[in-house]
Structure formats: structure tokens, C-alpha cells
Design a protein around this motif. Sequence first.
Motif, PDB file in Angstrom:
ATOM      1  N   GLU A  79       0.812  -1.220   0.000  1.00 41.96           N
ATOM      2  CA  GLU A  79       0.000   0.000   0.000  1.00 41.96           C
ATOM      3  C   GLU A  79       0.842   1.265   0.000  1.00 41.96           C
ATOM      4  O   GLU A  79       0.418   2.303  -0.505  1.00 41.96           O
ATOM      5  CB  GLU A  79      -0.925  -0.005   1.223  1.00 41.96           C
ATOM      6  CG  GLU A  79      -1.850   1.185   1.309  1.00 41.96           C
ATOM      7  CD  GLU A  79      -2.694   1.191   2.574  1.00 41.96           C
ATOM      8  OE1 GLU A  79      -3.480   2.141   2.741  1.00 41.96           O
ATOM      9  OE2 GLU A  79      -2.568   0.250   3.386  1.00 41.96           O
ATOM     10  N   TRP A  80       2.038   1.204   0.597  1.00 43.68           N
ATOM     11  CA  TRP A  80       2.906   2.363   0.732  1.00 43.68           C
ATOM     12  C   TRP A  80       4.178   2.153  -0.080  1.00 43.68           C
ATOM     13  O   TRP A  80       4.635   1.029  -0.260  1.00 43.68           O
ATOM     14  CB  TRP A  80       3.273   2.600   2.193  1.00 43.68           C
ATOM     15  CG  TRP A  80       2.110   2.938   3.074  1.00 43.68           C
ATOM     16  CD1 TRP A  80       1.181   2.074   3.576  1.00 43.68           C
ATOM     17  CD2 TRP A  80       1.751   4.224   3.550  1.00 43.68           C
ATOM     18  NE1 TRP A  80       0.259   2.748   4.336  1.00 43.68           N
ATOM     19  CE2 TRP A  80       0.580   4.074   4.344  1.00 43.68           C
ATOM     20  CE3 TRP A  80       2.298   5.498   3.390  1.00 43.68           C
ATOM     21  CZ2 TRP A  80      -0.040   5.139   4.974  1.00 43.68           C
ATOM     22  CZ3 TRP A  80       1.680   6.580   4.025  1.00 43.68           C
ATOM     23  CH2 TRP A  80       0.527   6.395   4.799  1.00 43.68           C
ATOM     24  N   GLY A  81       4.767   3.250  -0.547  1.00 42.63           N
ATOM     25  CA  GLY A  81       6.030   3.185  -1.269  1.00 42.63           C
ATOM     26  C   GLY A  81       6.896   4.385  -0.921  1.00 42.63           C
ATOM     27  O   GLY A  81       6.417   5.382  -0.362  1.00 42.63           O
ATOM     28  N   LEU A 122      15.839 -10.922  -3.636  1.00 38.98           N
ATOM     29  CA  LEU A 122      15.005  -9.780  -3.269  1.00 38.98           C
ATOM     30  C   LEU A 122      15.478  -8.507  -3.957  1.00 38.98           C
ATOM     31  O   LEU A 122      16.680  -8.262  -4.093  1.00 38.98           O
ATOM     32  CB  LEU A 122      15.015  -9.569  -1.755  1.00 38.98           C
ATOM     33  CG  LEU A 122      14.286 -10.596  -0.892  1.00 38.98           C
ATOM     34  CD1 LEU A 122      14.364 -10.179   0.576  1.00 38.98           C
ATOM     35  CD2 LEU A 122      12.824 -10.743  -1.322  1.00 38.98           C
ATOM     36  N   THR A 123      14.522  -7.688  -4.375  1.00 32.09           N
ATOM     37  CA  THR A 123      14.825  -6.393  -4.973  1.00 32.09           C
ATOM     38  C   THR A 123      14.016  -5.311  -4.264  1.00 32.09           C
ATOM     39  O   THR A 123      13.139  -5.603  -3.443  1.00 32.09           O
ATOM     40  CB  THR A 123      14.465  -6.373  -6.473  1.00 32.09           C
ATOM     41  OG1 THR A 123      13.030  -6.401  -6.610  1.00 32.09           O
ATOM     42  CG2 THR A 123      15.073  -7.565  -7.201  1.00 32.09           C
ATOM     43  N   ARG A 124      14.284  -4.078  -4.615  1.00 33.61           N
ATOM     44  CA  ARG A 124      13.521  -2.975  -4.039  1.00 33.61           C
ATOM     45  C   ARG A 124      12.043  -3.092  -4.365  1.00 33.61           C
ATOM     46  O   ARG A 124      11.188  -2.653  -3.596  1.00 33.61           O
ATOM     47  CB  ARG A 124      14.063  -1.644  -4.550  1.00 33.61           C
ATOM     48  CG  ARG A 124      15.369  -1.245  -3.894  1.00 33.61           C
ATOM     49  CD  ARG A 124      15.924   0.040  -4.442  1.00 33.61           C
ATOM     50  NE  ARG A 124      17.087   0.453  -3.668  1.00 33.61           N
ATOM     51  CZ  ARG A 124      17.985   1.343  -4.082  1.00 33.61           C
ATOM     52  NH1 ARG A 124      17.831   1.911  -5.269  1.00 33.61           N
ATOM     53  NH2 ARG A 124      19.003   1.651  -3.321  1.00 33.61           N
ATOM     54  N   ALA A 125      11.744  -3.694  -5.486  1.00 32.03           N
ATOM     55  CA  ALA A 125      10.345  -3.864  -5.877  1.00 32.03           C
ATOM     56  C   ALA A 125       9.610  -4.819  -4.950  1.00 32.03           C
ATOM     57  O   ALA A 125       8.378  -4.798  -4.882  1.00 32.03           O
ATOM     58  CB  ALA A 125      10.264  -4.373  -7.311  1.00 32.03           C
ATOM     59  N   ASP A 126      10.347  -5.658  -4.212  1.00 31.50           N
ATOM     60  CA  ASP A 126       9.732  -6.617  -3.300  1.00 31.50           C
ATOM     61  C   ASP A 126       9.518  -6.047  -1.904  1.00 31.50           C
ATOM     62  O   ASP A 126       8.706  -6.571  -1.131  1.00 31.50           O
ATOM     63  CB  ASP A 126      10.623  -7.870  -3.145  1.00 31.50           C
ATOM     64  CG  ASP A 126      10.852  -8.581  -4.458  1.00 31.50           C
ATOM     65  OD1 ASP A 126       9.865  -8.824  -5.167  1.00 31.50           O
ATOM     66  OD2 ASP A 126      12.021  -8.888  -4.772  1.00 31.50           O
ATOM     67  N   TYR A 127      10.251  -4.990  -1.572  1.00 38.36           N
ATOM     68  CA  TYR A 127      10.252  -4.508  -0.189  1.00 38.36           C
ATOM     69  C   TYR A 127       8.954  -3.751   0.120  1.00 38.36           C
ATOM     70  O   TYR A 127       8.509  -2.922  -0.676  1.00 38.36           O
ATOM     71  CB  TYR A 127      11.462  -3.599   0.079  1.00 38.36           C
ATOM     72  CG  TYR A 127      11.545  -3.214   1.525  1.00 38.36           C
ATOM     73  CD1 TYR A 127      12.004  -4.118   2.470  1.00 38.36           C
ATOM     74  CD2 TYR A 127      11.107  -1.966   1.950  1.00 38.36           C
ATOM     75  CE1 TYR A 127      12.040  -3.780   3.813  1.00 38.36           C
ATOM     76  CE2 TYR A 127      11.149  -1.619   3.283  1.00 38.36           C
ATOM     77  CZ  TYR A 127      11.604  -2.540   4.213  1.00 38.36           C
ATOM     78  OH  TYR A 127      11.620  -2.201   5.548  1.00 38.36           O
ATOM     79  N   VAL A 128       8.391  -4.002   1.291  1.00 30.18           N
ATOM     80  CA  VAL A 128       7.143  -3.367   1.719  1.00 30.18           C
ATOM     81  C   VAL A 128       7.447  -2.318   2.787  1.00 30.18           C
ATOM     82  O   VAL A 128       7.898  -2.665   3.891  1.00 30.18           O
ATOM     83  CB  VAL A 128       6.143  -4.408   2.261  1.00 30.18           C
ATOM     84  CG1 VAL A 128       4.869  -3.720   2.747  1.00 30.18           C
ATOM     85  CG2 VAL A 128       5.813  -5.450   1.187  1.00 30.18           C
TER      86      VAL A 128
END
Length: 207
Positions: A79-81, A122-128
Amino acid sequence: MATPPPRLIPLLEQFDFAHRRLRDRLTGPHMDSGNGTDVPVDPLTDEEHLWEPVPGCWSVRRRGDGPGPRATHLDGAGEWGRDAAPFPHPSPAPLTTLAWRLSHLAEMLTLRADHTAGSRRLTRADYVSSGDAAGAIAAFDAGATAWRDTLAGVDDAGLDTVGLCTFPHGSDPEEPFLDIVWWVNQELLHHGAEIALLRDLYRGRQG
């Protein structure tokens, strides 16, 4: 548990102190002043977590609201980025909120742990990222614990291994691992100090 290589021990002690001191700065009720004296600290609130001290800050935002000024996208999943832009970054660099800095630290620790002793995927696109203070602190603590557990499994030969960590957003694939351990400590100390100053400024504006 195996005894850490002697040259790693000072860096482990520095990391442990910096992690504990920053966590205590965020959660209270006390933090170490540096000379062993306890200083009272209020827990971080959601309002302070997202406080923008000047116009045009980069922060952590609801994905539906889109990126902030001069950012092109919101990094991460969920939900957040976190406000981001491709290289070259905007100049002068935007001031970043406490939420942005804490998310950056937590992501870096989590991904570096994964790219050293985990899936290496893991990439930045995976981080919540978390939009609330409690979630952001928990994510930072989890990332710091994952990195510290990773370091506990590295032997002396591993410290000299180039590319032991394959973290894709740094020089990790070209550097001996000991240099990466040193750099992570500097990131924690650097951003921890920035977060502490933002807490002081937020408190000061309230009189």
C-alpha cells in the motif's frame, strides 16, 4: 555459536551499539546519552514519522497518492512506497523525511542479508514500506536482526571474499565483504544521526 573472526568483532560491537541506540531513540522510554546516562525519549508517533519539515520532501506515501515532488515513482510493494527517481537523482537532492530514511535503512539491511545468506533474489520492488511508525520501527529492527544474524555466520575467509554479498544497489559484487560490513555500519550511523536530528527538530517546533 562460533566465535567471530577477531577483525570482525569491533564492527559487530559498533553495529550493535548503533542499532540499539537508534531503536531506543525511536521507541523510548530512554536512550543512552553516550556516557551511560539515560535520557527520556517519547515514542515515535505516526504524525512525526511522516512529518515534512520543508516543502518538497521525499517521503513514504500511499501508492494511490502517487510520488512526491520531483520523484518519478514509489519504490516497493504494498500500500505504501518510498519516493524515488532513476539516476541521475534530482539536484539539489530533496530533503527526506524520517519515514524515508528509516525505510531506506530497513530495506538496505533486509536486502543485504538476503543477498549474502538468503535467496539472493530480493529487490527494491519486493520490499514493503510501512506508513505507520510502529510498523516502520518493527521493519527496521527485523532488518537489523537479519543482517546481524548473517554476520554471525561469516568466517575469516568470508571477510576477504569479493562478492560474498550480491546486493544490486551498491559496490558489493566488487568489494571484499569486510568493506561492505564497514559501509553498512556507516550507513546506520549516518542515517541514525539524521533521524535523531529530525526528532529534535520536530520536538523543537512544538516548543
